[in-house]
Design a protein around this motif. Structure first.
Motif, PDB file in Angstrom:
ATOM      1  N   VAL A  58      39.585  13.114  27.208  1.00  0.00           N
ATOM      2  CA  VAL A  58      38.548  14.099  27.557  1.00  0.00           C
ATOM      3  C   VAL A  58      38.137  13.939  29.017  1.00  0.00           C
ATOM      4  O   VAL A  58      37.989  14.934  29.751  1.00  0.00           O
ATOM      5  CB  VAL A  58      37.335  13.948  26.619  1.00  0.00           C
ATOM      6  CG1 VAL A  58      36.205  14.880  27.058  1.00  0.00           C
ATOM      7  CG2 VAL A  58      37.725  14.252  25.179  1.00  0.00           C
ATOM      8  N   ALA A  59      37.973  12.690  29.473  1.00  0.00           N
ATOM      9  CA  ALA A  59      37.571  12.452  30.870  1.00  0.00           C
ATOM     10  C   ALA A  59      38.643  12.920  31.840  1.00  0.00           C
ATOM     11  O   ALA A  59      38.329  13.491  32.898  1.00  0.00           O
ATOM     12  CB  ALA A  59      37.290  10.958  31.076  1.00  0.00           C
ATOM     13  N   MET A  91      31.386  20.201  26.341  1.00  0.00           N
ATOM     14  CA  MET A  91      30.607  20.315  25.114  1.00  0.00           C
ATOM     15  C   MET A  91      31.233  19.474  24.002  1.00  0.00           C
ATOM     16  O   MET A  91      30.534  18.753  23.266  1.00  0.00           O
ATOM     17  CB  MET A  91      30.542  21.785  24.696  1.00  0.00           C
ATOM     18  CG  MET A  91      29.694  22.081  23.497  1.00  0.00           C
ATOM     19  SD  MET A  91      29.556  23.857  23.204  1.00  0.00           S
ATOM     20  CE  MET A  91      31.225  24.247  22.681  1.00  0.00           C
ATOM     21  N   GLY A  92      32.573  19.528  23.887  1.00  0.00           N
ATOM     22  CA  GLY A  92      33.261  18.726  22.884  1.00  0.00           C
ATOM     23  C   GLY A  92      33.120  17.233  23.145  1.00  0.00           C
ATOM     24  O   GLY A  92      32.958  16.438  22.216  1.00  0.00           O
ATOM     25  N   GLY A  93      33.160  16.842  24.428  1.00  0.00           N
ATOM     26  CA  GLY A  93      32.987  15.429  24.772  1.00  0.00           C
ATOM     27  C   GLY A  93      31.600  14.914  24.411  1.00  0.00           C
ATOM     28  O   GLY A  93      31.455  13.789  23.904  1.00  0.00           O
ATOM     29  N   ILE A  94      30.577  15.724  24.645  1.00  0.00           N
ATOM     30  CA  ILE A  94      29.204  15.322  24.293  1.00  0.00           C
ATOM     31  C   ILE A  94      29.067  15.187  22.777  1.00  0.00           C
ATOM     32  O   ILE A  94      28.463  14.219  22.267  1.00  0.00           O
ATOM     33  CB  ILE A  94      28.189  16.335  24.848  1.00  0.00           C
ATOM     34  CG1 ILE A  94      28.204  16.322  26.382  1.00  0.00           C
ATOM     35  CG2 ILE A  94      26.791  16.040  24.332  1.00  0.00           C
ATOM     36  CD1 ILE A  94      27.374  17.427  27.007  1.00  0.00           C
ATOM     37  N   ASN A  95      29.626  16.145  22.033  1.00  0.00           N
ATOM     38  CA  ASN A  95      29.562  16.075  20.571  1.00  0.00           C
ATOM     39  C   ASN A  95      30.334  14.873  20.035  1.00  0.00           C
ATOM     40  O   ASN A  95      29.942  14.273  19.023  1.00  0.00           O
ATOM     41  CB  ASN A  95      30.104  17.363  19.954  1.00  0.00           C
ATOM     42  CG  ASN A  95      29.094  18.491  20.002  1.00  0.00           C
ATOM     43  OD1 ASN A  95      27.894  18.254  20.158  1.00  0.00           O
ATOM     44  ND2 ASN A  95      29.557  19.718  19.879  1.00  0.00           N
ATOM     45  N   TYR A  96      31.432  14.533  20.699  1.00  0.00           N
ATOM     46  CA  TYR A  96      32.212  13.359  20.286  1.00  0.00           C
ATOM     47  C   TYR A  96      31.354  12.092  20.406  1.00  0.00           C
ATOM     48  O   TYR A  96      31.308  11.273  19.477  1.00  0.00           O
ATOM     49  CB  TYR A  96      33.461  13.244  21.152  1.00  0.00           C
ATOM     50  CG  TYR A  96      34.384  12.108  20.772  1.00  0.00           C
ATOM     51  CD1 TYR A  96      35.106  12.151  19.579  1.00  0.00           C
ATOM     52  CD2 TYR A  96      34.524  11.000  21.593  1.00  0.00           C
ATOM     53  CE1 TYR A  96      35.952  11.111  19.225  1.00  0.00           C
ATOM     54  CE2 TYR A  96      35.364   9.956  21.246  1.00  0.00           C
ATOM     55  CZ  TYR A  96      36.080  10.012  20.058  1.00  0.00           C
ATOM     56  OH  TYR A  96      36.911   8.977  19.703  1.00  0.00           O
ATOM     57  N   CYS A  97      30.648  11.961  21.515  1.00  0.00           N
ATOM     58  CA  CYS A  97      29.754  10.810  21.701  1.00  0.00           C
ATOM     59  C   CYS A  97      28.614  10.831  20.681  1.00  0.00           C
ATOM     60  O   CYS A  97      28.205   9.779  20.174  1.00  0.00           O
ATOM     61  CB  CYS A  97      29.189  10.794  23.118  1.00  0.00           C
ATOM     62  SG  CYS A  97      30.431  10.533  24.407  1.00  0.00           S
ATOM     63  N   SER A  98      28.113  12.021  20.357  1.00  0.00           N
ATOM     64  CA  SER A  98      27.016  12.142  19.388  1.00  0.00           C
ATOM     65  C   SER A  98      27.450  11.674  18.003  1.00  0.00           C
ATOM     66  O   SER A  98      26.712  10.947  17.319  1.00  0.00           O
ATOM     67  CB  SER A  98      26.531  13.592  19.316  1.00  0.00           C
ATOM     68  OG  SER A  98      26.040  14.027  20.554  1.00  0.00           O
ATOM     69  N   LEU A  99      28.645  12.103  17.577  1.00  0.00           N
ATOM     70  CA  LEU A  99      29.136  11.690  16.260  1.00  0.00           C
ATOM     71  C   LEU A  99      29.394  10.195  16.207  1.00  0.00           C
ATOM     72  O   LEU A  99      29.130   9.545  15.189  1.00  0.00           O
ATOM     73  CB  LEU A  99      30.410  12.468  15.905  1.00  0.00           C
ATOM     74  CG  LEU A  99      30.233  13.958  15.602  1.00  0.00           C
ATOM     75  CD1 LEU A  99      31.574  14.598  15.269  1.00  0.00           C
ATOM     76  CD2 LEU A  99      29.261  14.173  14.443  1.00  0.00           C
ATOM     77  N   VAL A 207      41.389  16.573  20.525  1.00  0.00           N
ATOM     78  CA  VAL A 207      40.218  15.703  20.346  1.00  0.00           C
ATOM     79  C   VAL A 207      38.946  16.546  20.298  1.00  0.00           C
ATOM     80  O   VAL A 207      38.102  16.396  19.400  1.00  0.00           O
ATOM     81  CB  VAL A 207      40.130  14.665  21.484  1.00  0.00           C
ATOM     82  CG1 VAL A 207      38.856  13.833  21.352  1.00  0.00           C
ATOM     83  CG2 VAL A 207      41.351  13.761  21.489  1.00  0.00           C
ATOM     84  N   VAL A 208      38.814  17.459  21.264  1.00  0.00           N
ATOM     85  CA  VAL A 208      37.610  18.293  21.351  1.00  0.00           C
ATOM     86  C   VAL A 208      37.494  19.196  20.129  1.00  0.00           C
ATOM     87  O   VAL A 208      36.413  19.329  19.523  1.00  0.00           O
ATOM     88  CB  VAL A 208      37.662  19.133  22.652  1.00  0.00           C
ATOM     89  CG1 VAL A 208      36.587  20.202  22.643  1.00  0.00           C
ATOM     90  CG2 VAL A 208      37.497  18.231  23.864  1.00  0.00           C
ATOM     91  N   ASN A 209      38.608  19.813  19.726  1.00  0.00           N
ATOM     92  CA  ASN A 209      38.574  20.712  18.576  1.00  0.00           C
ATOM     93  C   ASN A 209      38.300  19.963  17.280  1.00  0.00           C
ATOM     94  O   ASN A 209      37.545  20.436  16.419  1.00  0.00           O
ATOM     95  CB  ASN A 209      39.901  21.475  18.453  1.00  0.00           C
ATOM     96  CG  ASN A 209      40.096  22.463  19.581  1.00  0.00           C
ATOM     97  OD1 ASN A 209      39.148  22.838  20.258  1.00  0.00           O
ATOM     98  ND2 ASN A 209      41.321  22.886  19.791  1.00  0.00           N
ATOM     99  N   ASN A 210      38.946  18.789  17.108  1.00  0.00           N
ATOM    100  CA  ASN A 210      38.688  17.997  15.906  1.00  0.00           C
ATOM    101  C   ASN A 210      37.223  17.573  15.822  1.00  0.00           C
ATOM    102  O   ASN A 210      36.654  17.489  14.737  1.00  0.00           O
ATOM    103  CB  ASN A 210      39.593  16.759  15.890  1.00  0.00           C
ATOM    104  CG  ASN A 210      40.954  17.046  15.291  1.00  0.00           C
ATOM    105  OD1 ASN A 210      41.390  18.193  15.263  1.00  0.00           O
ATOM    106  ND2 ASN A 210      41.628  16.023  14.818  1.00  0.00           N
ATOM    107  N   THR A 211      36.626  17.298  16.982  1.00  0.00           N
ATOM    108  CA  THR A 211      35.207  16.941  17.000  1.00  0.00           C
ATOM    109  C   THR A 211      34.350  18.105  16.514  1.00  0.00           C
ATOM    110  O   THR A 211      33.478  17.935  15.647  1.00  0.00           O
ATOM    111  CB  THR A 211      34.781  16.541  18.424  1.00  0.00           C
ATOM    112  OG1 THR A 211      35.555  15.422  18.859  1.00  0.00           O
ATOM    113  CG2 THR A 211      33.314  16.186  18.467  1.00  0.00           C
TER     114      THR A 211
END
Length: 404
Positions: A58-59, A91-99, A207-211
């Motif tokens: 993601v980075a 947005m997907g990266g932030i949600n990944y960290c949240s989960l 990764v982003v979509n799976n999140t």
């Protein structure tokens, strides 16, 4: 799904696995699915490596894209064109960290579900819970199909529609990336660097979509499980007034109160897990719907047909995604209210006076509805979905006025 010739342990575990199976398939490859206390050291190390790999992917997409927007691209329209994909990845990266941050709460919710399945001794209760579990699976599956299909088609459309650029006396085709990259560090316009970066971005999109799909699937499965538990409570309320023995009524009423409090605790934990994800989705989808509409309108005669179709597919998938979150929030609110209504609609006047007071407590507790919120600010409901659409259209009109 319920079979009398199977041991009871196998039945409840199989039913619990049935309700969570799709979410496990989606979240385990990206290291979000919580490990069991009995997991081996190898599994824990592998999960940490998966998380490190996903963060890196993601980075490697988001950081070069932000640098491209800030320092490389000078044209305002091209900058706007790069902002949409970048915001989706961010947005997907932030949600990944949240989960990942909520992994403990997710594990507690999974254990709570397993305990609920174990407590469901009666076949009618199991059937009611299975109907809700099946609905949760369907929502999670449809969300995965639409979201993954939309972004996959976007990646393919970008990769198969190169730009023709004239350098000197020669015209060459330069490949386009799903998310623009900062070329002053690594020039991605030519082979084989382009192919490498394109592959990395496709992997990061998974990764982003799976999140996103996993968060939506968890919300659907948790919400439908809670609705199943509330449905069991409402069915038991009807049986309560049919009892004649006071001791049996007292025991059943105590069991109902305990189940009701368990369901409310489960919903409270679900709200904690989802509140930050919902806030990011609410803000991100409002912005992305605006940008996708802008791209479709302004590039109607510039882009290829397959790219325009892809924009419409991604637009539809994002609308569906935010609709599911809003629908789940509305469903939870309405189902919570129905418990109090069901308690009032029973023949409560036939019960002994002391037991009627117990029903009053259930009605009062049901009136204090647990809401699924976006960051404790916005209530996720169908009316909120309408506000998202109206806001994105308003931003679209403002953007067109400023740039066209």
């Amino acid at each position: 799904m319920v079979s009398s010739d199977k041991p009871k342990t196998d039945v409840y575990r199989r039913n619990n696995n049935y309700s969570l199976q799709l979410n496990r398939w989606i979240l385990k490859p990206i290291g979000v699915w919580p490990e069991l206390p009995s997991s081996s050291t190898t599994e824990k190390i592998l999960s940490k490596l998966l998380r490190l790999t996903c963060h890196s992917l993601v980075a490697l997409t988001v950081v070069p894209s932000i640098l491209y927007i800030l320092f490389e691209e000078k044209d305002v329209r091209l900058k706007l064109k790069a902002v949409g994909p970048t915001s989706h990845w961010l947005m997907g990266g932030i949600n990944y960290c949240s989960l990942l941050y909520q992994k403990r709460q997710i594990r507690k919710s999974i254990e709570h579900m397993e305990a609920d399945w174990q407590m469901a001794k009666r076949e009618c209760d199991q059937e009611l819970m299975l109907r809700n579990a099946r609905m949760g699976r369907v929502i999670a599956g449809v969300c995965a199909l639409i979201m993954q299909g939309g972004i996959f088609s976007y990646n393919v459309a970008r990769g198969t529609s190169p730009i023709l650029v004239t350098i000197g006396n020669e015209t060459i085709a330069i490949g386009r990336l799903p998310c623009p990259s900062f070329n002053k560090i690594v020039d991605t316009r030519f082979s084989p660097v382009y192919e490498v970066v394109f592959t990395l971005q496709c992997l990061s999109s998974l990764v982003v979509n799976n999140t996103t799909v996993g968060a939506c699937g968890l919300a659907a499965v948790f919400a439908m499980h809670a609705c199943g538990q509330l449905g069991v409570i409402m069915s038991r309320l009807e049986e309560l007034v049919e009892e004649k023995e006071r001791n049996v009524i007292q025991r059943k009423l105590a069991n109902l109160v305990e189940r009701h409090l368990r369901a409310l605790r489960f919903l409270s934990r679900m709200e904690i897990i989802m509140r930050q994800v919902c806030l990011v989705e609410l803000a991100g989808c409002t912005f992305n719907l605006c940008m996708l509409g802008y791209y479709t309108i302004t590039e109607w005669h510039e882009e290829s047909t397959n790219t325009l179709i892809t924009y419409l597919i991604v637009l539809t998938s994002m609308m569906f995604n935010i609709f599911i979150f809003c629908y789940i929030g509305d469903l939870v609110t309405e189902q919570s209210k129905k418990v109090g209504e069901a308690a009032y609609m029973t023949n409560w006047y036939q019960l002994p006076h002391k037991h009627v007071l117990g029903l009053i407590l259930i009605i009062l507790r049901s009136s204090s509805v647990i809401k699924i919120t976006a960051g404790k600010i916005f209530h996720m409901s169908i009316s909120t979905f309408g506000d998202v659409i109206k806001t994105s259209v308003a931003y679209l009109n403002m953007l067109r006025t400023l740039t066209m």
